[in-house]
Motif scaffolding. Structure first.
Motif, PDB file in Angstrom:
ATOM      1  N   ARG A 126       0.573  21.008  -1.349  1.00 14.47           N
ATOM      2  CA  ARG A 126      -0.099  19.827  -0.796  1.00 14.47           C
ATOM      3  C   ARG A 126       0.895  18.727  -0.428  1.00 14.47           C
ATOM      4  NH1 ARG A 126      -5.096  20.262  -5.176  1.00 14.47           N
ATOM      5  NH2 ARG A 126      -6.216  21.898  -4.022  1.00 14.47           N
ATOM      6  N   VAL A 127       1.910  18.561  -1.261  1.00 14.14           N
ATOM      7  CA  VAL A 127       2.936  17.561  -0.945  1.00 14.14           C
ATOM      8  C   VAL A 127       3.630  17.936   0.359  1.00 14.14           C
ATOM      9  CG1 VAL A 127       5.171  16.621  -1.644  1.00 14.14           C
ATOM     10  CG2 VAL A 127       3.341  16.846  -3.327  1.00 14.14           C
ATOM     11  N   ILE A 128       4.017  19.203   0.479  1.00 10.39           N
ATOM     12  CA  ILE A 128       4.709  19.649   1.697  1.00 10.39           C
ATOM     13  C   ILE A 128       3.819  19.467   2.923  1.00 10.39           C
ATOM     14  CG2 ILE A 128       5.673  21.660   2.878  1.00 10.39           C
ATOM     15  CD1 ILE A 128       6.495  22.694   0.064  1.00 10.39           C
ATOM     16  N   HIS A 140       0.859  -1.190   0.000  1.00  9.04           N
ATOM     17  CA  HIS A 140       0.000   0.000   0.000  1.00  9.04           C
ATOM     18  C   HIS A 140       0.894   1.238   0.000  1.00  9.04           C
ATOM     19  CE1 HIS A 140      -3.595  -2.392   0.716  1.00  9.04           C
ATOM     20  NE2 HIS A 140      -2.922  -3.046   1.642  1.00  9.04           N
ATOM     21  N   ASN A 141       1.096   1.839  -1.156  1.00  6.09           N
ATOM     22  CA  ASN A 141       1.987   2.984  -1.291  1.00  6.09           C
ATOM     23  C   ASN A 141       1.295   4.081  -2.086  1.00  6.09           C
ATOM     24  OD1 ASN A 141       4.052   4.781  -1.535  1.00  6.09           O
ATOM     25  ND2 ASN A 141       5.428   3.433  -2.663  1.00  6.09           N
ATOM     26  N   ASP A 142       0.855   5.127  -1.410  1.00  2.64           N
ATOM     27  CA  ASP A 142       0.171   6.243  -2.066  1.00  2.64           C
ATOM     28  C   ASP A 142       1.084   7.442  -2.267  1.00  2.64           C
ATOM     29  OD1 ASP A 142      -2.170   4.833  -2.208  1.00  2.64           O
ATOM     30  OD2 ASP A 142      -2.996   5.628  -0.350  1.00  2.64           O
ATOM     31  N   LEU A 143       2.376   7.269  -2.002  1.00  2.00           N
ATOM     32  CA  LEU A 143       3.316   8.393  -2.011  1.00  2.00           C
ATOM     33  C   LEU A 143       3.295   9.174  -3.320  1.00  2.00           C
ATOM     34  CD1 LEU A 143       5.498   9.735  -0.234  1.00  2.00           C
ATOM     35  CD2 LEU A 143       7.171   8.245  -1.307  1.00  2.00           C
ATOM     36  N   GLU A 144       3.325   8.470  -4.445  1.00  2.00           N
ATOM     37  CA  GLU A 144       3.426   9.148  -5.738  1.00  2.00           C
ATOM     38  C   GLU A 144       2.156   9.911  -6.106  1.00  2.00           C
ATOM     39  OE1 GLU A 144       4.590   6.365  -8.683  1.00  2.00           O
ATOM     40  OE2 GLU A 144       6.485   5.856  -7.722  1.00  2.00           O
ATOM     41  N   ASN A 145       1.029   9.531  -5.517  1.00  2.30           N
ATOM     42  CA  ASN A 145      -0.229  10.201  -5.851  1.00  2.30           C
ATOM     43  C   ASN A 145      -0.478  11.464  -5.039  1.00  2.30           C
ATOM     44  OD1 ASN A 145      -1.090   8.239  -7.769  1.00  2.30           O
ATOM     45  ND2 ASN A 145      -1.643   6.879  -6.091  1.00  2.30           N
ATOM     46  N   VAL A 146       0.231  11.586  -3.902  1.00  3.63           N
ATOM     47  CA  VAL A 146      -0.011  12.720  -3.015  1.00  3.63           C
ATOM     48  C   VAL A 146       0.326  14.034  -3.715  1.00  3.63           C
ATOM     49  CG1 VAL A 146       0.729  13.864  -0.892  1.00  3.63           C
ATOM     50  CG2 VAL A 146       0.377  11.387  -0.931  1.00  3.63           C
ATOM     51  N   THR A 176      -3.832  14.281  -6.497  1.00  3.11           N
ATOM     52  CA  THR A 176      -5.241  13.897  -6.406  1.00  3.11           C
ATOM     53  C   THR A 176      -5.851  14.625  -5.215  1.00  3.11           C
ATOM     54  OG1 THR A 176      -4.972  12.039  -4.864  1.00  3.11           O
ATOM     55  CG2 THR A 176      -4.594  11.594  -7.211  1.00  3.11           C
ATOM     56  N   ALA A 177      -7.170  14.537  -5.103  1.00  8.28           N
ATOM     57  CA  ALA A 177      -7.857  15.258  -4.027  1.00  8.28           C
ATOM     58  C   ALA A 177      -7.864  14.481  -2.718  1.00  8.28           C
ATOM     59  CB  ALA A 177      -9.295  15.546  -4.459  1.00  8.28           C
ATOM     60  N   ARG A 178      -7.565  13.167  -2.759  1.00  9.63           N
ATOM     61  CA  ARG A 178      -7.822  12.334  -1.578  1.00  9.63           C
ATOM     62  C   ARG A 178      -6.641  11.528  -1.058  1.00  9.63           C
ATOM     63  NH1 ARG A 178     -12.159  15.272  -0.614  1.00  9.63           N
ATOM     64  NH2 ARG A 178     -13.493  15.404  -2.448  1.00  9.63           N
ATOM     65  N   HIS A 179      -5.544  11.433  -1.792  1.00  8.07           N
ATOM     66  CA  HIS A 179      -4.454  10.570  -1.336  1.00  8.07           C
ATOM     67  C   HIS A 179      -3.582  11.277  -0.298  1.00  8.07           C
ATOM     68  CE1 HIS A 179      -5.322   8.155  -5.032  1.00  8.07           C
ATOM     69  NE2 HIS A 179      -5.005   7.187  -4.194  1.00  8.07           N
ATOM     70  N   HIS A 180      -3.165  10.490   0.713  1.00  9.09           N
ATOM     71  CA  HIS A 180      -2.273  10.985   1.755  1.00  9.09           C
ATOM     72  C   HIS A 180      -1.276   9.895   2.113  1.00  9.09           C
ATOM     73  CE1 HIS A 180      -4.929  14.411   2.469  1.00  9.09           C
ATOM     74  NE2 HIS A 180      -5.942  13.567   2.496  1.00  9.09           N
ATOM     75  N   THR A 181      -0.097  10.313   2.566  1.00  7.34           N
ATOM     76  CA  THR A 181       0.816   9.313   3.127  1.00  7.34           C
ATOM     77  C   THR A 181       0.355   8.955   4.542  1.00  7.34           C
ATOM     78  OG1 THR A 181       2.291  11.119   3.760  1.00  7.34           O
ATOM     79  CG2 THR A 181       2.843   9.908   1.776  1.00  7.34           C
TER      80      THR A 181
END
Length: 934
Positions: A288-290, A70-76, A79-84
């Motif tokens: 958002r990434v920061i 489960h790795n959402d890092l690249e989407n953060v 997208t509106a909903r992904h988080h690490t």
């Protein structure tokens, strides 16, 4: 509305037990991080341990999805909903209720507590789940229930094991911002947003794929807190909600740039040029990434994960460096993320108090790591841009794998960071080339994290817990007890009826004095004595009760009267001649003690037949008393560190053995000699004060109010054990001395770095401190003998002066070679001199240097020291004409002496120091040389 609090309160009112969020680092070898609310209940769902009472639960679980499956890092950020890092609200049933109640609870909470408009709610179910369809029809129109296939609505823990259909609740966000071809219910668009997933765990999947109904179907649900807050506030992006507002404001102030919420930007699209909109979107993504990564960095650091080259620490480093790179894109050229982390601590510290408690330490660790990356980021970006320019010239679309590896290996750019940078440009990377470079490099250490292992995974713990419950630890006040063997396990933790002599296994005693490895101290060792197969006598039980009242020193004395238990470890039983006719015959040696799922188990090697049901006397090894000294000393050390260095100090790891302790703690830099001396002195001061140990049991909140230090990651119940040693107050379930005076003395042996922002102190006390001190005194004694001085400091000073003088003379000799008087004889440099204030050894150094600096040289030096005359000669390039051995021998005879040596180097001694004789000798030396050289 505090949605988290409302959720917990709602399910608590329904009889659910409230569980705190478990650590982000799970005690599970199969997981990198806790990635779902059900992780802390995984062993219950799989049947490894029995269901708790009550068998319904609720929690708000912090989760990380930044590695592994489960790795959402690249989407953060895109997208509106992904988080690490995110919080998952959940309610769970372990065979208590099923679909009917789960659906009813969900509908009640969403509509009545959260107040969502029922006309905007939609539901999906598995295509085969008629039962769920009928139940949902009691709450929602059938036209808003959609059947979906396995891909969307069937959940399973793995290829085998518990699984079942699931049902998801969706909210229609409206067509105002969502009007693509996929924005229909069931489509891939974002208009219909899933907020809650209800998993109906009702089958067991076998290896061949067969689904067998579970006897006690269970419920596992998950609802994302971040997206629910955004929906309630009418925002179409999680990052635009009040949850992230303080963080976004901080980034705005640091960068000087604006942040546009999605709804604002989309409403004003027509008023902006396309290039301005694209630029805004890039900045928004970086914001958002920061913001997201600052939250992950804050929580991981707060929970004891440290920046590292491998494992979880490396994932943490990747997250930080990805955030730093986005700060770089926003124009930042110095450390900044630590400031954002500080805002995270302030904004979320109300619920997660440890963030505020460790705020300063987290910021220092974060800043140090940022500055380290900023040292290389400029050079790395330059290399990245140069390769991009080269690709454009060659019209290539794939980034060079070797360059990507160099960015990774030399400049600290994780591969996924480089991929992220390329993805923004629509470019790919030569992964094969990167992997080839990686293989050629020295193999990196594999990521490691604490896990229970495969053998534990399949152990018979559920059966033991169901049959006996948790066995009782009675070792706080006694080192031996009479008990019964409830169960025996083999090395794979499978139940067996007996152990033959020589076999290893695990024993579960009804009552056990053996402390399991926990909180730093290693597990107890010892022995088991046979008491036969009859029930324990009243006399034996009275004896055990009396033993419980003894102090450790009396216990040791008592044990030593019956067994050889004072000077040697009971591991060395060869030296113990136990009467074979005695009922207390040793039947097993205890090698280690561990705790698995609440069961206190001791690893043993049988010395004779061991059977389930045997009555035994369990005796703890004498090393226990040295372990408890080091454990209590660790408490005092922790206290001293906070007093000397500051309240930011937090324990990051601990190991306590019988002959040493190791304590890891958060601190940004190495400790000075003065700081170490102050810490050591304060610990010894507390030992000398003879502070009694005070052990109290109280509620967790009462303990915190008392000022007790708690360790993050440790599991504390409603009642906790508080250990006070003078001014040191900590929550601790471990074993301790009764008075600090029993520790004896304390020495810091070493201070070092563990990882970025984490230091380590190694120390000794008790017997180990005595041996350490004795070894130091022996070294001083030997030093006195070698220095031939009673005052070591004076002797060392004298030696240092002598060394300085020798170095000065050597330097003078080196400098004097070129300035020595000489004459040329047929291309040969001839040097014949008497040197004052120079000894024979230094004369040799001068000759060696002269030979190194000249192709052809003949040199003879006369030196005088202590009433003796020495002659040293050397030649190079002319050995066939002038031999050093014969030359120095002839000259020495003028001084009444003799000598000789090799053709290129020789020495001799003279008996007279008369100046006229020395002058004559020098004249003869020159004459001999001139004659032989031509």
């Amino acid at each position: 509305m505090d949605i988290r609090a409302k959720y917990i309160e709602f399910f608590k009112s329904k009889g659910h037990k409230v569980y705190d969020s478990m650590p982000l680092v799970p005690d599970d070898a199969s997981l990198l991080f806790t990635n779902a609310g059900m992780v802390q209940f995984k062993d219950i769902f799989t049947g490894k341990i029995p269901a708790p009472s009550p068998n319904i639960a609720t929690s708000s679980q912090l989760c990380i999805r930044a590695g592994g499956k489960h790795n959402d890092l690249e989407n953060v950020g895109y997208t509106a909903r992904h988080h690490t890092l995110f919080e998952m609200l959940g309610n769970f049933s372990f065979g208590a209720y099923f679909k009917k109640e789960a659906i009813a609870y969900a509908w009640e909470f969403v509509t009545e507590i959260l107040g969502f408009d029922k006309s905007l709610l939609y539901v999906t179910i598995h295509e085969s789940d008629d039962e769920a369809f009928e139940l949902w029809c009691e709450h929602i129109e059938s036209s808003r229930i959609k059947r979906m296939g396995d891909k969307d609505n069937f959940w399973q823990m793995g290829d085998t094991g518990p699984c079942g259909p699931c049902s998801e609740i969706y909210v229609d966000q409206g067509a105002e911002f969502f009007h693509s071809e996929e924005d229909y219910f069931g489509g891939e668009g974002d208009r219909f947003l899933e907020i809650w997933n209800l998993v109906f765990m009702q089958y067991e999947r076998s290896a061949d794929g067969t689904l067998t109904p579970l006897p006690k179907p269970s419920i596992d649900t998950g609802m994302g807190l971040e997206r629910v807050i955004a929906l309630k506030e009418g925002e179409i992006n999680n990052f635009d909600s009040s949850l992230f507002a303080p963080i976004m404001q901080c980034i705005k102030e640091i960068t000087g740039k604006s942040y546009y919420r999605d709804s604002v930007l989309l409403k004003n699209t027509m008023g902006f040029a396309k290039d301005i909109i694209d630029s805004c979107k890039k900045d928004i993504a970086s914001f958002r990434v920061i913001a997201d990564h600052a939250r992950a960095v804050a929580f991981l650091l707060a929970q004891g994960v440290n920046f590292d080259k491998e494992g979880r620490g490396y994932v943490l480093r990747r997250i930080l460096r990805r955030a730093v790179r986005h700060g770089y894109l926003l124009g930042l050229r110095k450390a900044f993320l630590y400031e954002v982390v500080g805002v995270v601590c302030d904004s979320m510290g109300g619920h997660y108090s440890y963030l505020k408690e460790r705020k300063n330490a987290l910021q220092e660790q974060c800043r140090a790591e940022e500055e380290r990356f900023f040292e290389t980021i400029e050079s790395g970006m330059a290399l990245f841009q140069a390769e991009l320019d080269s690709m454009r010239q060659k019209n290539e679309k794939s980034f060079n794998g070797e360059i990507a590896f160099k960015l990774y290996d030399t400049y600290g750019f994780p591969l996924d960071l480089t991929q992220d940078m390329l993805r923004e440009l629509g470019l790919s990377i030569d992964l094969q080339g990167f992997e080839k470079c990686m293989q050629e490099q020295k193999e990196r250490s594999k990521a490691h994290w604490k896990g229970s292992g495969d053998s534990v995974k399949d152990g018979d713990f559920n059966a033991l817990l169901s049959e006996y419950g948790e066995n009782e630890f009675v070792g706080y006040e006694r080192i031996n007890t009479e008990s019964k063997i409830l169960a025996l396990l083999d090395s794979s933790f499978k139940r067996i009826e007996s152990l033959e002599a020589g076999q290893e296994g695990w024993v579960m005693l009804e009552d056990t004095p053996f402390y399991p490895e926990s909180g730093g101290p290693v597990g107890d060792k010892g022995v088991l004595f046979s008491l036969g197969h009859s029930v324990l006598s009243d006399k034996s039980r009275i004896a055990s009760a009396e033993a419980a009242a003894l102090t450790p020193s009396k216990l040791l004395a008592s044990a030593s009267q019956n067994h050889d238990f004072s000077s040697q470890s009971l591991e060395c039983q060869d030296s113990h001649k136990v009467d074979s006719s005695s009922p207390q015959n040793i039947i097993a040696k205890v090698l280690d003690t561990q705790k698995y799922f609440g069961l206190n188990l001791s690893k043993v090697v049988a010395t004779s037949m061991l059977k389930v049901g045997d009555l035994v006397k369990a005796q703890v090894d004498s090393s226990r008393f040295e372990i408890i000294k080091h454990h209590s000393a660790t408490h005092l050390l922790h206290y001293a560190l906070r007093q000397i260095l500051g309240s930011h100090i937090a324990q990051a790891g601990s190991l306590v053995e019988s002959n040493r302790l190791r304590f890891d703690f958060s601190h940004p830099k190495a400790l000075s000699v003065n700081e170490l001396e102050q810490i050591e002195a304060l610990v010894n001061e507390k030992i000398a004060e003879s502070c009694p140990q005070v052990c109290e049991t109280m509620g967790i909140e009462q303990a915190k109010a008392k000022g007790a230090m708690a360790l993050f990651g440790e599991k504390y119940g409603e009642s906790v054990r508080v250990i006070t040693l003078g001014d040191s107050i900590e929550l601790c379930g471990g074993i301790h001395i009764h008075n600090t005076a029993e520790i004896g003395s304390f020495y810091i042996v070493r201070e070092s770095s563990v990882s970025s922002g984490v230091r380590r102190i190694e120390a000794v006390c008790g017997k180990a401190a005595y041996h350490y001190g004795k070894a130091a005194l022996e070294s001083i004694k030997t030093l006195k003998e070698q220095l031939k001085a009673q005052d070591v400091l004076q002797g060392v000073a004298k030696l240092q002066n002598a060394l300085k003088e020798a170095r000065d003379n050597a330097n003078k000799a080196k400098q004097s070679v070129k300035s020595l008087d000489y004459e040329e004889v047929n291309g040969v440099k001839l040097i014949v001199l008497k040197l004052d204030s120079v000894e024979a050894k230094e004369a040799k150094d001068i000759i060696d240097r002269a030979k190194n600096e000249n192709e052809k040289v003949a040199i003879l030096l006369v030196t005088e020291s202590g009433g003796k005359v020495s002659l040293t000669a050397g030649v190079k390039g002319v050995e066939s004409k002038l031999k050093a051995g014969a030359w120095v021998k002839q000259v020495a005879q003028i001084l009444g002496g003799n000598g000789g040596g090799r053709d290129d180097f020789a020495t001799a001694g003279g008996k007279t120091t008369d100046s006229n004789a020395i002058k004559e000798a020098l004249d003869v030396a020159k004459r001999i040389a001139r004659e032989n050289l031509g």
